[in-house]
Design a protein around this motif. Structure first.
Motif, PDB file in Angstrom:
ATOM      1  N   MET A  39       0.866  -1.174   0.000  1.00  0.00           N
ATOM      2  CA  MET A  39       0.000   0.000   0.000  1.00  0.00           C
ATOM      3  C   MET A  39       0.902   1.223   0.000  1.00  0.00           C
ATOM      4  O   MET A  39       1.841   1.304   0.793  1.00  0.00           O
ATOM      5  CB  MET A  39      -0.916  -0.001   1.221  1.00  0.00           C
ATOM      6  N   PHE A  40       0.609   2.144  -0.912  1.00  0.00           N
ATOM      7  CA  PHE A  40       1.427   3.329  -1.076  1.00  0.00           C
ATOM      8  C   PHE A  40       0.631   4.603  -0.881  1.00  0.00           C
ATOM      9  O   PHE A  40      -0.536   4.684  -1.255  1.00  0.00           O
ATOM     10  CB  PHE A  40       2.016   3.378  -2.503  1.00  0.00           C
ATOM     11  N   VAL A  41       1.292   5.606  -0.327  1.00  0.00           N
ATOM     12  CA  VAL A  41       0.779   6.964  -0.333  1.00  0.00           C
ATOM     13  C   VAL A  41       1.296   7.597  -1.624  1.00  0.00           C
ATOM     14  O   VAL A  41       2.472   7.470  -1.961  1.00  0.00           O
ATOM     15  CB  VAL A  41       1.283   7.764   0.886  1.00  0.00           C
ATOM     16  N   ILE A  42       0.398   8.243  -2.335  1.00  0.00           N
ATOM     17  CA  ILE A  42       0.764   8.955  -3.561  1.00  0.00           C
ATOM     18  C   ILE A  42       1.152  10.367  -3.159  1.00  0.00           C
ATOM     19  O   ILE A  42       0.390  11.058  -2.484  1.00  0.00           O
ATOM     20  CB  ILE A  42      -0.426   9.012  -4.539  1.00  0.00           C
ATOM     21  N   ARG A  43       2.322  10.785  -3.587  1.00  0.00           N
ATOM     22  CA  ARG A  43       2.770  12.148  -3.315  1.00  0.00           C
ATOM     23  C   ARG A  43       2.946  12.880  -4.632  1.00  0.00           C
ATOM     24  O   ARG A  43       3.613  12.382  -5.537  1.00  0.00           O
ATOM     25  CB  ARG A  43       4.070  12.152  -2.534  1.00  0.00           C
ATOM     26  N   LEU A  44       2.355  14.035  -4.688  1.00  0.00           N
ATOM     27  CA  LEU A  44       2.496  14.922  -5.833  1.00  0.00           C
ATOM     28  C   LEU A  44       3.296  16.121  -5.359  1.00  0.00           C
ATOM     29  O   LEU A  44       2.835  16.875  -4.500  1.00  0.00           O
ATOM     30  CB  LEU A  44       1.119  15.358  -6.348  1.00  0.00           C
ATOM     31  N   LYS A  45       4.493  16.250  -5.890  1.00  0.00           N
ATOM     32  CA  LYS A  45       5.389  17.336  -5.460  1.00  0.00           C
ATOM     33  C   LYS A  45       5.472  17.375  -3.936  1.00  0.00           C
ATOM     34  O   LYS A  45       5.326  18.417  -3.311  1.00  0.00           O
ATOM     35  CB  LYS A  45       4.917  18.665  -6.030  1.00  0.00           C
ATOM     36  N   SER A  46       5.664  16.212  -3.343  1.00  0.00           N
ATOM     37  CA  SER A  46       5.833  15.993  -1.894  1.00  0.00           C
ATOM     38  C   SER A  46       4.551  16.108  -1.076  1.00  0.00           C
ATOM     39  O   SER A  46       4.575  15.912   0.135  1.00  0.00           O
ATOM     40  CB  SER A  46       6.894  16.934  -1.315  1.00  0.00           C
ATOM     41  N   MET A  47       3.406  16.412  -1.683  1.00  0.00           N
ATOM     42  CA  MET A  47       2.144  16.520  -0.957  1.00  0.00           C
ATOM     43  C   MET A  47       1.361  15.208  -1.089  1.00  0.00           C
ATOM     44  O   MET A  47       1.131  14.737  -2.201  1.00  0.00           O
ATOM     45  CB  MET A  47       1.302  17.662  -1.531  1.00  0.00           C
ATOM     46  N   PRO A  48       0.938  14.598   0.033  1.00  0.00           N
ATOM     47  CA  PRO A  48       0.128  13.384  -0.073  1.00  0.00           C
ATOM     48  C   PRO A  48      -1.238  13.703  -0.676  1.00  0.00           C
ATOM     49  O   PRO A  48      -1.942  14.586  -0.206  1.00  0.00           O
ATOM     50  CB  PRO A  48      -0.009  12.901   1.370  1.00  0.00           C
ATOM     51  N   ILE A  49      -1.582  12.979  -1.764  1.00  0.00           N
ATOM     52  CA  ILE A  49      -2.846  13.243  -2.455  1.00  0.00           C
ATOM     53  C   ILE A  49      -3.761  12.028  -2.532  1.00  0.00           C
ATOM     54  O   ILE A  49      -4.882  12.131  -3.005  1.00  0.00           O
ATOM     55  CB  ILE A  49      -2.615  13.790  -3.876  1.00  0.00           C
ATOM     56  N   GLY A  50      -3.289  10.862  -2.107  1.00  0.00           N
ATOM     57  CA  GLY A  50      -4.116   9.671  -2.197  1.00  0.00           C
ATOM     58  C   GLY A  50      -3.323   8.421  -1.907  1.00  0.00           C
ATOM     59  O   GLY A  50      -2.212   8.480  -1.371  1.00  0.00           O
ATOM     60  N   CYS A  51      -3.906   7.300  -2.299  1.00  0.00           N
ATOM     61  CA  CYS A  51      -3.245   6.022  -2.050  1.00  0.00           C
ATOM     62  C   CYS A  51      -3.584   5.035  -3.164  1.00  0.00           C
ATOM     63  O   CYS A  51      -4.541   5.217  -3.919  1.00  0.00           O
ATOM     64  CB  CYS A  51      -3.649   5.454  -0.695  1.00  0.00           C
ATOM     65  N   ILE A  52      -2.771   4.004  -3.234  1.00  0.00           N
ATOM     66  CA  ILE A  52      -2.975   2.907  -4.182  1.00  0.00           C
ATOM     67  C   ILE A  52      -2.271   1.674  -3.618  1.00  0.00           C
ATOM     68  O   ILE A  52      -1.220   1.800  -2.972  1.00  0.00           O
ATOM     69  CB  ILE A  52      -2.440   3.257  -5.588  1.00  0.00           C
ATOM     70  N   GLY A  53      -2.847   0.515  -3.845  1.00  0.00           N
ATOM     71  CA  GLY A  53      -2.222  -0.702  -3.360  1.00  0.00           C
ATOM     72  C   GLY A  53      -2.337  -1.826  -4.366  1.00  0.00           C
ATOM     73  O   GLY A  53      -3.109  -1.767  -5.322  1.00  0.00           O
ATOM     74  N   PHE A  54      -1.526  -2.838  -4.137  1.00  0.00           N
ATOM     75  CA  PHE A  54      -1.673  -4.098  -4.874  1.00  0.00           C
ATOM     76  C   PHE A  54      -1.242  -5.211  -3.950  1.00  0.00           C
ATOM     77  O   PHE A  54      -0.490  -5.019  -3.005  1.00  0.00           O
ATOM     78  CB  PHE A  54      -0.890  -4.100  -6.196  1.00  0.00           C
ATOM     79  N   ARG A  55      -1.801  -6.381  -4.217  1.00  0.00           N
ATOM     80  CA  ARG A  55      -1.482  -7.551  -3.405  1.00  0.00           C
ATOM     81  C   ARG A  55      -1.541  -8.792  -4.280  1.00  0.00           C
ATOM     82  O   ARG A  55      -2.253  -8.824  -5.286  1.00  0.00           O
ATOM     83  CB  ARG A  55      -2.458  -7.668  -2.247  1.00  0.00           C
ATOM     84  N   LEU A  56      -0.780  -9.783  -3.881  1.00  0.00           N
ATOM     85  CA  LEU A  56      -0.852 -11.090  -4.513  1.00  0.00           C
ATOM     86  C   LEU A  56      -1.987 -11.824  -3.816  1.00  0.00           C
ATOM     87  O   LEU A  56      -1.946 -12.056  -2.607  1.00  0.00           O
ATOM     88  CB  LEU A  56       0.465 -11.834  -4.363  1.00  0.00           C
ATOM     89  N   LEU A  57      -3.028 -12.137  -4.588  1.00  0.00           N
ATOM     90  CA  LEU A  57      -4.240 -12.724  -4.036  1.00  0.00           C
ATOM     91  C   LEU A  57      -4.692 -13.838  -4.976  1.00  0.00           C
ATOM     92  O   LEU A  57      -4.970 -13.583  -6.143  1.00  0.00           O
ATOM     93  CB  LEU A  57      -5.315 -11.635  -3.918  1.00  0.00           C
ATOM     94  N   ASP A  58      -4.738 -15.051  -4.468  1.00  0.00           N
ATOM     95  CA  ASP A  58      -5.159 -16.199  -5.289  1.00  0.00           C
ATOM     96  C   ASP A  58      -4.341 -16.309  -6.573  1.00  0.00           C
ATOM     97  O   ASP A  58      -4.884 -16.492  -7.660  1.00  0.00           O
ATOM     98  CB  ASP A  58      -6.649 -16.113  -5.611  1.00  0.00           C
ATOM     99  N   LYS A  59      -3.041 -16.142  -6.453  1.00  0.00           N
ATOM    100  CA  LYS A  59      -2.085 -16.290  -7.561  1.00  0.00           C
ATOM    101  C   LYS A  59      -2.233 -15.241  -8.654  1.00  0.00           C
ATOM    102  O   LYS A  59      -1.760 -15.411  -9.767  1.00  0.00           O
ATOM    103  CB  LYS A  59      -2.144 -17.702  -8.152  1.00  0.00           C
ATOM    104  N   THR A  60      -2.933 -14.143  -8.347  1.00  0.00           N
ATOM    105  CA  THR A  60      -3.004 -13.012  -9.272  1.00  0.00           C
ATOM    106  C   THR A  60      -2.704 -11.738  -8.485  1.00  0.00           C
ATOM    107  O   THR A  60      -2.866 -11.688  -7.268  1.00  0.00           O
ATOM    108  CB  THR A  60      -4.385 -12.878  -9.951  1.00  0.00           C
ATOM    109  N   LEU A  61      -2.284 -10.714  -9.208  1.00  0.00           N
ATOM    110  CA  LEU A  61      -2.060  -9.413  -8.590  1.00  0.00           C
ATOM    111  C   LEU A  61      -3.355  -8.626  -8.640  1.00  0.00           C
ATOM    112  O   LEU A  61      -3.984  -8.526  -9.692  1.00  0.00           O
ATOM    113  CB  LEU A  61      -0.951  -8.665  -9.324  1.00  0.00           C
ATOM    114  N   ASP A  62      -3.745  -8.072  -7.512  1.00  0.00           N
ATOM    115  CA  ASP A  62      -4.991  -7.349  -7.375  1.00  0.00           C
ATOM    116  C   ASP A  62      -4.676  -5.904  -6.991  1.00  0.00           C
ATOM    117  O   ASP A  62      -4.125  -5.654  -5.921  1.00  0.00           O
ATOM    118  CB  ASP A  62      -5.839  -8.017  -6.280  1.00  0.00           C
ATOM    119  N   ILE A  63      -5.032  -4.962  -7.866  1.00  0.00           N
ATOM    120  CA  ILE A  63      -4.917  -3.541  -7.558  1.00  0.00           C
ATOM    121  C   ILE A  63      -6.097  -3.193  -6.646  1.00  0.00           C
ATOM    122  O   ILE A  63      -7.229  -3.601  -6.913  1.00  0.00           O
ATOM    123  CB  ILE A  63      -4.995  -2.689  -8.848  1.00  0.00           C
ATOM    124  N   TYR A  64      -5.849  -2.449  -5.576  1.00  0.00           N
ATOM    125  CA  TYR A  64      -6.951  -2.110  -4.674  1.00  0.00           C
ATOM    126  C   TYR A  64      -6.712  -0.769  -3.977  1.00  0.00           C
ATOM    127  O   TYR A  64      -5.614  -0.228  -4.010  1.00  0.00           O
ATOM    128  CB  TYR A  64      -7.199  -3.225  -3.661  1.00  0.00           C
TER     129      TYR A  64
END
Length: 177
Positions: free
Chosen positions: A65-90
């Motif tokens: 899970m990542f914090v998205i930074r735009l020019k050092s300002m946190p603006i959101g998040c995005i994650g991915f995980r290995l789930l049931d042998k596939t990568l799941d963006i969440y």
């Protein structure tokens, strides 16, 4: 726990991704609560709920899970995980509406997919999106194709033939933010 990661690309120097830490939990909780209608879990997340989630997250080695930074300002998040042998963006969330519709989230998705595919080569990468979530069309515009329609959600997979990975991905382990 996954080590601290920092992801960036010289192609998009304004956007950086940092793996989350305890200091990010309140932003994550607020963003998720503000946008809960777009997600499978629609309840209000309390600080205690967020803390329990974080403790469990730290135990999952294939969950990022990542914090998205735009020019050092946190603006959101995005994650991915290995789930049931596939990568799941969440948990793709733009938490600061004022920076929306400028392509930052598209760049974030591309950066995340590039890293995920390099970390887990040959593994299918997809996303599950509620039918009522307007992000369905956004995913389709950003290289995902619908593979299944279920009662309440779509499953979309990244079209690897159309996907253009970041050519100059920078990954720093042990990064502090």
């Amino acid at each position: 726990m996954n080590s601290q990661l920092w992801l960036s690309s010289a192609e998009m120097p304004e956007v950086e991704l940092y793996s989350i830490g305890e200091a990010d939990l309140e932003n994550l909780r607020n963003w998720k609560n503000e946008h809960r209608e777009s997600f499978f879990f629609k309840g209000i997340i309390s600080p205690e709920d967020q803390r329990r989630w974080f403790v469990a997250y730290c135990e999952r080695p294939d969950d990022y899970m990542f914090v998205i930074r735009l020019k050092s300002m946190p603006i959101g998040c995005i994650g991915f995980r290995l789930l049931d042998k596939t990568l799941d963006i969440y948990n793709v969330i733009l938490g600061v509406a004022e920076v929306g519709r400028q392509g930052w989230m598209r760049q974030t998705l591309r950066l995340t997919c590039t890293y995920a595919l390099s970390r887990y080569p040959g593994v299918l990468l997809g996303v599950k999106v509620l039918c009522a979530n307007p992000a369905v069309d956004w995913y389709k515009r950003n290289g995902f194709v619908e593979t299944r329609v279920l009662d309440d959600h779509f499953e979309l997979d990244l079209d690897l033939h159309a996907f253009q990975p970041c050519e100059r991905l920078q990954v720093v382990y042990g990064a502090q933010h």
